[in-house]
Design an enzyme around this catalytic site. Structure first.
Site, PDB file in Angstrom:
ATOM      1  N   ARG A 205       0.841  -1.202   0.000  1.00 47.91           N
ATOM      2  CA  ARG A 205       0.000   0.000   0.000  1.00 47.91           C
ATOM      3  C   ARG A 205       0.875   1.250   0.000  1.00 47.91           C
ATOM      4  NH1 ARG A 205      -3.044  -2.776   4.677  1.00 47.91           N
ATOM      5  NH2 ARG A 205      -4.671  -3.923   3.585  1.00 47.91           N
TER       6      ARG A 205
ATOM      7  N   PHE B 164     -11.743  -4.373  -5.346  1.00 45.93           N
ATOM      8  CA  PHE B 164     -11.724  -5.369  -4.257  1.00 45.93           C
ATOM      9  C   PHE B 164     -11.116  -4.674  -3.028  1.00 45.93           C
ATOM     10  CE2 PHE B 164     -11.192  -7.951  -8.181  1.00 45.93           C
ATOM     11  CZ  PHE B 164     -12.306  -8.760  -8.086  1.00 45.93           C
TER      12      PHE B 164
ATOM     13  N   ASP C  71     -16.306  -2.873  -4.071  1.00 49.87           N
ATOM     14  CA  ASP C  71     -16.311  -4.132  -3.326  1.00 49.87           C
ATOM     15  C   ASP C  71     -17.718  -4.710  -3.356  1.00 49.87           C
ATOM     16  OD1 ASP C  71     -14.135  -5.440  -1.155  1.00 49.87           O
ATOM     17  OD2 ASP C  71     -16.217  -6.099  -0.883  1.00 49.87           O
TER      18      ASP C  71
ATOM     19  N   ALA D 269     -17.089  -6.755  -8.978  1.00 50.42           N
ATOM     20  CA  ALA D 269     -16.001  -5.938  -9.517  1.00 50.42           C
ATOM     21  C   ALA D 269     -15.916  -6.043 -11.042  1.00 50.42           C
ATOM     22  CB  ALA D 269     -14.678  -6.349  -8.884  1.00 50.42           C
TER      23      ALA D 269
ATOM     24  N   ASP E 235      -6.791  -5.987  -6.079  1.00 44.52           N
ATOM     25  CA  ASP E 235      -6.353  -6.928  -5.028  1.00 44.52           C
ATOM     26  C   ASP E 235      -7.464  -7.940  -4.762  1.00 44.52           C
ATOM     27  OD1 ASP E 235      -5.074  -8.138  -2.894  1.00 44.52           O
ATOM     28  OD2 ASP E 235      -5.670  -6.588  -1.452  1.00 44.52           O
TER      29      ASP E 235
ATOM     30  N   CYS F 206      -3.229 -13.161  -3.821  1.00 43.46           N
ATOM     31  CA  CYS F 206      -2.919 -13.825  -2.554  1.00 43.46           C
ATOM     32  C   CYS F 206      -3.121 -15.340  -2.684  1.00 43.46           C
ATOM     33  CB  CYS F 206      -3.765 -13.252  -1.427  1.00 43.46           C
ATOM     34  SG  CYS F 206      -5.524 -13.386  -1.722  1.00 43.46           S
TER      35      CYS F 206
HETATM   36  N1  SAH Z   1      -7.564  -4.741  -0.953  1.00 41.63           N
HETATM   37  C1  SAH Z   1      -8.030  -5.069   0.369  1.00 41.63           C
HETATM   38  C2  SAH Z   1      -8.204  -6.542   0.592  1.00 41.63           C
HETATM   39  C3  SAH Z   1      -9.106  -7.243  -0.399  1.00 41.63           C
HETATM   40  S1  SAH Z   1      -9.824  -8.723   0.188  1.00 41.63           S
HETATM   41  C4  SAH Z   1      -7.089  -4.456   1.404  1.00 41.63           C
HETATM   42  O1  SAH Z   1      -6.083  -3.846   1.052  1.00 41.63           O
HETATM   43  O2  SAH Z   1      -7.362  -4.618   2.609  1.00 41.63           O
HETATM   44  C5  SAH Z   1     -10.912  -9.106  -1.098  1.00 41.63           C
HETATM   45  C6  SAH Z   1     -12.203  -8.316  -1.125  1.00 41.63           C
HETATM   46  O3  SAH Z   1     -12.871  -8.666  -2.333  1.00 41.63           O
HETATM   47  C7  SAH Z   1     -13.197  -8.572  -0.006  1.00 41.63           C
HETATM   48  O4  SAH Z   1     -13.476  -7.370   0.662  1.00 41.63           O
HETATM   49  C8  SAH Z   1     -14.457  -9.117  -0.702  1.00 41.63           C
HETATM   50  O5  SAH Z   1     -15.658  -8.585  -0.161  1.00 41.63           O
HETATM   51  C9  SAH Z   1     -14.270  -8.613  -2.120  1.00 41.63           C
HETATM   52  N2  SAH Z   1     -14.875  -9.412  -3.198  1.00 41.63           N
HETATM   53  C10 SAH Z   1     -14.917 -10.755  -3.344  1.00 41.63           C
HETATM   54  N3  SAH Z   1     -15.495 -11.095  -4.518  1.00 41.63           N
HETATM   55  C11 SAH Z   1     -15.847  -9.933  -5.129  1.00 41.63           C
HETATM   56  C12 SAH Z   1     -16.442  -9.593  -6.378  1.00 41.63           C
HETATM   57  N4  SAH Z   1     -16.798 -10.533  -7.254  1.00 41.63           N
HETATM   58  N5  SAH Z   1     -16.611  -8.298  -6.680  1.00 41.63           N
HETATM   59  C13 SAH Z   1     -16.257  -7.334  -5.822  1.00 41.63           C
HETATM   60  N6  SAH Z   1     -15.665  -7.594  -4.631  1.00 41.63           N
HETATM   61  C14 SAH Z   1     -15.454  -8.861  -4.291  1.00 41.63           C
END
Ligand code: SAH
Length: 402
Positions: free
Chosen positions: A209, A225, A247, A280, A300, A340
């Protein structure tokens, strides 16, 4: 202590420092796995009888034993737990000024299946192995005397617990805060502490970040995300012109918007912080159709490849997400692409970034290749403890071909 014998030739990986024994490597005629209770300790011997270390056994798991000490015949008791926790704590205290970090990263800290995130006086703990579960009371005692936490969330809602035959009900002990307040990179983030679905904060992206935020000044930023907005919030504070979050969870989007406003009030006052709840992939299509473009795009995703057999399907999802994200960049914009999924090698992700660039007529140049920070140590003999990848690349527009 009982003994678990290995079959001939199955000691090589362990001799190189690896900590796992798979069921098919055990000599089950000499030491039937069914003789062990889940979590029971065992001295590991190779086929010739040489001792290789002490492990706990789970006869029901594919990984039938996990080594916690190279000393033969050593128990995983309060004494050893204390030593391991102290070592883990000393490493964190050397790196961080405030007690907000992952205190224990499982095998990376020689505590197989134990993950502890520390948020000041609150601990969120995940136990993923029967061996650790069996020592939960001792662990609680040792943590009490080492750190004196006011609350502990046993975050038991893990798929891996099912594989170890453990229950998946969360448990809260003590007086937990309504929400977490996490200092990071000069910012402050609120995050849910005990909401059923998502708990906590992703400390693993701390350094990525900060790296991404170096390209934020004056930029229109898209955080895809976003969860609670770690990337976008850090960028907002670093001088972004606007930040948008995507998200699927409304709670996550609400946190992200609130966190951006908290770290860059002027941005919020100017109406330059937006949250988009939804899928997303769909949102990215929509933004493109609306002609929206960004100078910094952070992608992410959740782990699209959870098990090896999901590889092709998961890789296709990463490919699509990367292509859609790069399409939203202004010429010369900066792209942050993370994964991840342990099963997706860094080289494959780099290939997907390259493909996304080529498909969108861009020349991509990598400015940063990141992984896990120091509170998520990778055990150097265990590639399984490495999972996070992050590429930051500048995407210039290709000159049109003649
Ligand atoms: N970038 C964040 C961590 C992401 S974790 C950070 O820095 O803390 C992944 C995220 O993706 C979660 O919050 C989950 O709600 C979201 N997610 C999962 N599938 C998704 C989709 N199809 N579209 C949008 N968001 C999604």
């Amino acid at each position: 202590m009982k003994e678990l014998w290995l079959r001939k030739g199955e000691d090589r990986r362990l001799r190189a420092g690896h900590l796992w024994v798979f069921g098919n490597e055990a000599d089950v005629r000499k030491s039937p796995l069914g003789d062990f209770a889940p979590g029971e300790e065992a001295l590991i011997r190779d086929a010739r009888g040489h001792a290789l270390g002490s492990a706990f056994v789970n006869p029901h798991s594919l990984i039938c034993a996990r080594i916690y000490s190279s000393r033969p015949g050593e128990s995983l008791d309060g004494n050893l737990l204390r030593r391991r926790l102290k070592t883990a704590l000393a490493l964190r205290e050397r790196c961080f000024d405030v007690p907000y970090y992952r205190l224990c990263h499982g095998e990376g800290d020689m505590l197989p299946g134990l993950v502890i995130d520390r948020f000041g006086d609150h601990l969120t703990i995940q136990i993923g192995t029967a061996g650790m579960e069996a020592r939960k009371d001792t662990l609680r005692e040792e943590l009490r005397s080492l750190l004196g936490p006011t609350s502990i969330l046993w975050d038991n809602d893990l798929a891996s617990r099912g594989l170890e035959g453990l229950t998946r009900e969360n448990e809260m002990e003590g007086d937990a805060p309504e929400e977490l307040d996490v200092p990071e990179n000069g910012c402050r983030f609120f995050a849910p502490c005990r909401s059923g679905q998502k708990t906590g904060w992703f400390y693993d992206q701390r350094r990525n970040r900060a790296e991404a935020a170096r390209y934020a000044r004056g930029a229109n930023v898209l955080d895809i995300f976003s969860y609670a907005g770690g990337f976008g919030g850090t960028a907002a504070r670093a001088g972004a012109a606007s930040v948008a979050f995507i998200d699927a969870s409304q709670t996550a989007v609400d946190y992200a918007v609130r966190n951006a406003a908290r770290n860059a009030p002027r941005l919020a006052d100017a109406g330059a912080v937006t949250g988009l709840c939804g899928d997303a992939f769909e949102r990215m299509e929509q933004l493109y159709a609306e002609g929206r473009r960004f100078d910094l795009v952070c992608l992410d995703p959740p782990a699209f490849i959870k098990r090896r057999k999901d590889f092709e399907q998961g890789k296709a999802a990463y490919r699509k997400a990367n292509a859609l994200a790069v399409r939203l960049l202004e010429p010369g914009g900066v792209f942050v692409s993370c994964s991840c999924s342990h099963h997706l090698p860094a080289e494959t992700l780099r290939g997907l970034v390259a493909l996304a660039a080529a498909r969108n007529n861009r020349q991509g140049r990598i400015l940063h290749a990141g992984g896990q920070p120091e509170d998520h140590p990778v055990h150097c003999a265990m590639p399984e403890t490495a999972y996070l990848k992050c590429f930051i690349a500048r995407m210039d527009q290709d000159e049109p071909r003649e």
